[in-house]
Design an enzyme around this catalytic site. Sequence first.
Site, PDB file in Angstrom:
ATOM      1  N   TYR A   1      -5.165  -8.963  -1.539  1.00 41.78           N
ATOM      2  CA  TYR A   1      -5.371  -7.521  -1.723  1.00 41.78           C
ATOM      3  C   TYR A   1      -6.259  -7.382  -2.962  1.00 41.78           C
ATOM      4  CZ  TYR A   1      -3.605  -2.618  -2.289  1.00 41.78           C
ATOM      5  OH  TYR A   1      -3.448  -1.253  -2.410  1.00 41.78           O
TER       6      TYR A   1
ATOM      7  N   HIS B   1     -10.620  -0.738  -2.932  1.00 41.79           N
ATOM      8  CA  HIS B   1      -9.666  -0.501  -1.846  1.00 41.79           C
ATOM      9  C   HIS B   1      -8.284  -0.164  -2.402  1.00 41.79           C
ATOM     10  CE1 HIS B   1      -7.535  -0.909   1.933  1.00 41.79           C
ATOM     11  NE2 HIS B   1      -6.775  -1.872   1.425  1.00 41.79           N
TER      12      HIS B   1
ATOM     13  N   GLU C   1      -9.229  -3.872   9.084  1.00 41.21           N
ATOM     14  CA  GLU C   1      -9.514  -4.164   7.687  1.00 41.21           C
ATOM     15  C   GLU C   1     -10.619  -5.202   7.654  1.00 41.21           C
ATOM     16  OE1 GLU C   1      -5.430  -2.948   5.342  1.00 41.21           O
ATOM     17  OE2 GLU C   1      -5.927  -5.095   5.514  1.00 41.21           O
TER      18      GLU C   1
ATOM     19  N   ASP D   1      -8.347  -7.877   9.795  1.00 40.54           N
ATOM     20  CA  ASP D   1      -6.894  -7.807   9.691  1.00 40.54           C
ATOM     21  C   ASP D   1      -6.433  -6.495  10.335  1.00 40.54           C
ATOM     22  OD1 ASP D   1      -4.265  -8.230   8.945  1.00 40.54           O
ATOM     23  OD2 ASP D   1      -4.548  -7.418   6.927  1.00 40.54           O
TER      24      ASP D   1
ATOM     25  N   SER E   1      -4.918 -10.805  14.162  1.00 39.82           N
ATOM     26  CA  SER E   1      -6.045 -10.846  13.215  1.00 39.82           C
ATOM     27  C   SER E   1      -7.170 -11.600  13.909  1.00 39.82           C
ATOM     28  CB  SER E   1      -5.670 -11.545  11.910  1.00 39.82           C
ATOM     29  OG  SER E   1      -4.622 -10.864  11.242  1.00 39.82           O
TER      30      SER E   1
END
Length: 416
Positions: A126, A131, A197, A231, A255
């Site tokens: 992450y 984001h 994603e 993702d 994914s």
Amino acid sequence: MSCWIAYDADTEFPIQNLPFGVFELKSGERRCATAIGNFVVDLKELANVNTFSPEVNAAFQEDKLNTFMGLGRTHWKGTRDTLQKIFSHDDKSLQGNEALKAKVLLDQTAVKMVLPCRIGDYTDFYSSREHATNLGKLFRPGQDALLPNWLHLPVGYHGRSSTIVVSGTPVKRPAGQQRNDAANPPVFGPSTRLDMELEVGAFVGKGTKFGERITMENAKEHIFGLCLFNDWSARDIQKWEYVPLGPFLGKSFASTISPWIVTLDALEPFVCRGPPQGESGDPTPLPYLIQEFPGSYDIKLQASIKTPKCDKPVVLTNTNFKNMYWSVFQQIVHHTVNGCPMNPGDLFASGTISGSEAGSYGSMLEISWAGQRPVDVGGEKRSMFQDGDSVSLSGYCEGGDYKIGFGPCEGTILPN
């Protein structure tokens, strides 16, 4: 660097690239490969005539890349150097051998690409500040957008390697619990908020032993190469389940990755520094995470959608991998700081890659700003994806007269 194989100037697979993957013959046999121009190159056939080192020749007898990936950077680079030599204009070893050439060079449209290796473990990070900030603004308005730990370490979670699929594999809309109305109990049903994603994946090459750490000094020796990574995310399922332990069924259904792994050697001309760390009041990372060398890559990324009613794909976003706050090297170093072992073929993804402006966001959650700004796609509106939508990621590095690409990363959504 000139090549005896003719290809268009904008090919993703010039002689400067030579990525690695696995293809399947009509018989069902799978073989290791590289790509050049419009051709898939059968590495088993080249290994059968002792083109490479004995260790590499043996590794290319297998139906997946794991053994080759585990040989280490010296063998990866040596193999790529050998391939560049035999495809260079002045080399006749393959160019002048018609019988071997017929076995080695296969039209890309005539073969089926499959997963390049056995993916034992998968971790999703992450690591885009933009984001994470956008999600903080959406979900915690009026509070600090970044949680207290975010600028100190690469946040990640362990995902399901069993649901990683290669480009072209349809994605079935997931079902699960959702609670869209806080005044009522949760309900069960197909997700109505299916998202993408846009990420980049990194494959582990040389593994480590239980209890062994990877350091910043040797991190490059353990990363085999990069791929594109979508993702897929069911936001309504994710929203209800993620507190307190993080993503689960909202992520683990699928994914999608591109079929080719582009090596760090091919990406070396495009290395650059990522965003500054420890400046403008931001905390300096702890010593084990300090990266003195440039560790990001200038990879231009795009996501597009083609709905059943569209005549052609519609671009959703354009962004760049160099935006990532935490690099792949910091990610793998942090991942192993507790002694967690890595195995050849393990995969970790960057996390959603977003830029600082609208038009560079890496998820529909951000692009539509949680549904407040639906996107026009050929006369239709989208806040999230509907059945029949095809979502494609693309990415490339641009040299003076060539491009380095990853191949397609596409999935079409099927109804539950």
